[in-house]
Design a protein around this motif. Structure first.
Motif, PDB file in Angstrom:
ATOM      1  N   HIS A 111       0.880  -1.366   0.053  1.00  0.00           N
ATOM      2  CA  HIS A 111      -0.028  -0.158  -0.031  1.00  0.00           C
ATOM      3  C   HIS A 111       0.856   1.331   0.054  1.00  0.00           C
ATOM      4  O   HIS A 111       0.643   2.231  -0.713  1.00  0.00           O
ATOM      5  N   HIS A 115       1.267   4.759  -2.494  1.00  0.00           N
ATOM      6  CA  HIS A 115       1.331   6.239  -2.046  1.00  0.00           C
ATOM      7  C   HIS A 115       2.722   6.910  -2.446  1.00  0.00           C
ATOM      8  O   HIS A 115       2.651   7.975  -2.859  1.00  0.00           O
ATOM      9  N   ASP A 300      -6.110   7.517   0.159  1.00  0.00           N
ATOM     10  CA  ASP A 300      -6.334   6.189  -0.123  1.00  0.00           C
ATOM     11  C   ASP A 300      -7.127   6.073  -1.697  1.00  0.00           C
ATOM     12  O   ASP A 300      -8.136   6.765  -1.796  1.00  0.00           O
TER      13      ASP A 300
HETATM   14 ZN    ZN Z   1      -3.182   5.112   2.799  1.00  0.00          ZN
END
Ligand code: ZN
Ligand code: KG4
Length: 345
Positions: A111, A115, A300
């Protein structure tokens, strides 16, 4: 190469289509914030169930909106971790099923790699290497980003994440979840100098953060003062000022230590106006450049996963090429520094 990206690590279902020739074709997001708000925070089981409900309709909606069909996909990228195990498994199983059915490669991504690479989707984009300040509800990290797969952790929080501290402080002041934006708004009408709060670890000499002491100091203030509207606003302003001082101070130190002159701010707290003003003022004074990717790429989203997936799948000799038929999995905990680029392994 057309890649579908799937993000289900926490409380947002994100999907995106990235084309290596045409760029980001589109991305859509369903936020669960309203659903979790009545509990004052994310309820993992509810999050998983909502991802199950939302994910396939979102993929269909995106393909329809962009005039594409499943059969045109060349790969599927999904967030493999870290995050909520049940929520991650929803994305992982849908991605693996699509890969199996369509006979195309599937790649599970970190994840935070998403980013860290997402600023490259925005204009103007930073060039490698750069320093990233990742400030979200779950993470507070300073990273040196040398290239795809080249991530060096410079410092991170030893307790609460910055966004978590904003949310918990907001709760103490009676503001609704998620409290960051509400606290920031309240702080606008407050006097940041009426109460003096600590700047935890600002003088620690390293690039780590700590926010739990700040939250405790706020708790003490709320107990020792008459909590009228102005006092609440003054506490919010003092908290925000302290958090911003620490974040901006450490980010500047990370640039000095690495000798780099580009700073990327990612994550929901990056929306904080005072943080932006503080960093921009320091950038002007010290001669570095700050990049604030648009908020829908900072928080996100599926776009960062589709993009990072496309970069990974394109790496020469990508070991992901044959993954479609292999077992899939989710990794609730996962150290980013375990990642390398294919070319360096
Ligand atoms: Zn995040
Ligand atoms: O990156 P994000 O959308 O989600 C993850 O945590 O992954 O970040 C959400 C966090 C929340 O803690 C929220 O309160 C905080 O970002 N946030 C803010 C602001 N907008 C969002 N914190 C301070 N000031 C803001 N304007």
């Amino acid at each position: 190469m057309l890649v579908l990206g799937i993000e289900t690590s926490c409380d947002e279902t994100g999907v995106a289509l990235y084309d290596t020739g045409a760029g980001l074709l589109g991305h859509i997001l369903h936020s669960q914030v309203a659903m979790h708000a009545e509990y004052g925070g994310v309820v993992p089981e509810l999050a998983s169930r909502d991802h199950i409900r939302r994910l396939l309709p979102l993929i269909q909606e995106l393909l329809r909106a962009k005039g594409r069909e499943l059969g045109q996909l060349d790969g599927v990228a999904y967030t493999q971790g870290p995050g909520l195990a049940g929520a991650l498994l929803v994305g992982a199983s849908v991605a693996a099923s699509l890969g199996f059915a369509l006979r195309i490669p599937v790649i599970g991504l970190h994840h935070l790699e998403g980013h860290l690479l997402s600023p490259l989707l925005a204009e103007p984009a930073p060039r490698f290497p750069f320093v990233a300040l990742l400030v979200s509800g779950g993470h507070t990290q300073l990273m040196r980003v040398a290239g795809v797969g080249g991530y060096e952790l410079l410092g991170e929080t030893v307790d609460d994440a910055a966004g978590e501290a904003f949310d918990k402080t907001a709760k103490l002041l009676g503001l609704p979840y998620p409290g960051g934006p509400a606290l920031s708004k309240l702080a606008d009408s407050g006097n940041p100098n009426r109460f003096r709060l600590p700047r935890p670890m600002l003088a620690s000499g390293d690039l780590n953060f700590s926010f739990s002491g700040l939250k405790t100091a706020v708790l003490t203030l709320t107990r020792n003062n008459e909590m009228d509207a102005q006092t609440k606003a003054d506490i919010a302003a003092a908290f925000q000022q302290a958090a911003v001082d620490v974040l901006a101070g450490k980010a500047e130190r990370a640039l000095a230590r690495t000798g780099l002159d580009q700073l990327v701010v990612a994550g929901g707290v990056g929306a904080n106006r005072q943080l932006r003003e503080a960093l921009s003022a320091r950038a002007k004074k010290e001669g570095f450049t700050v990049f604030y990717p648009p908020l829908d790429l900072c928080t996100d989203n599926g776009a960062m996963i589709a993009f990072a997936g496309a970069l990974r799948l394109q790496e020469p000799g990508s070991r992901h090429a044959g993954l479609a038929l292999k077992p899939f999995g989710a990794r609730a905990r996962w150290d980013l520094e375990e990642l390398t680029s294919v070319s360096t392994t």
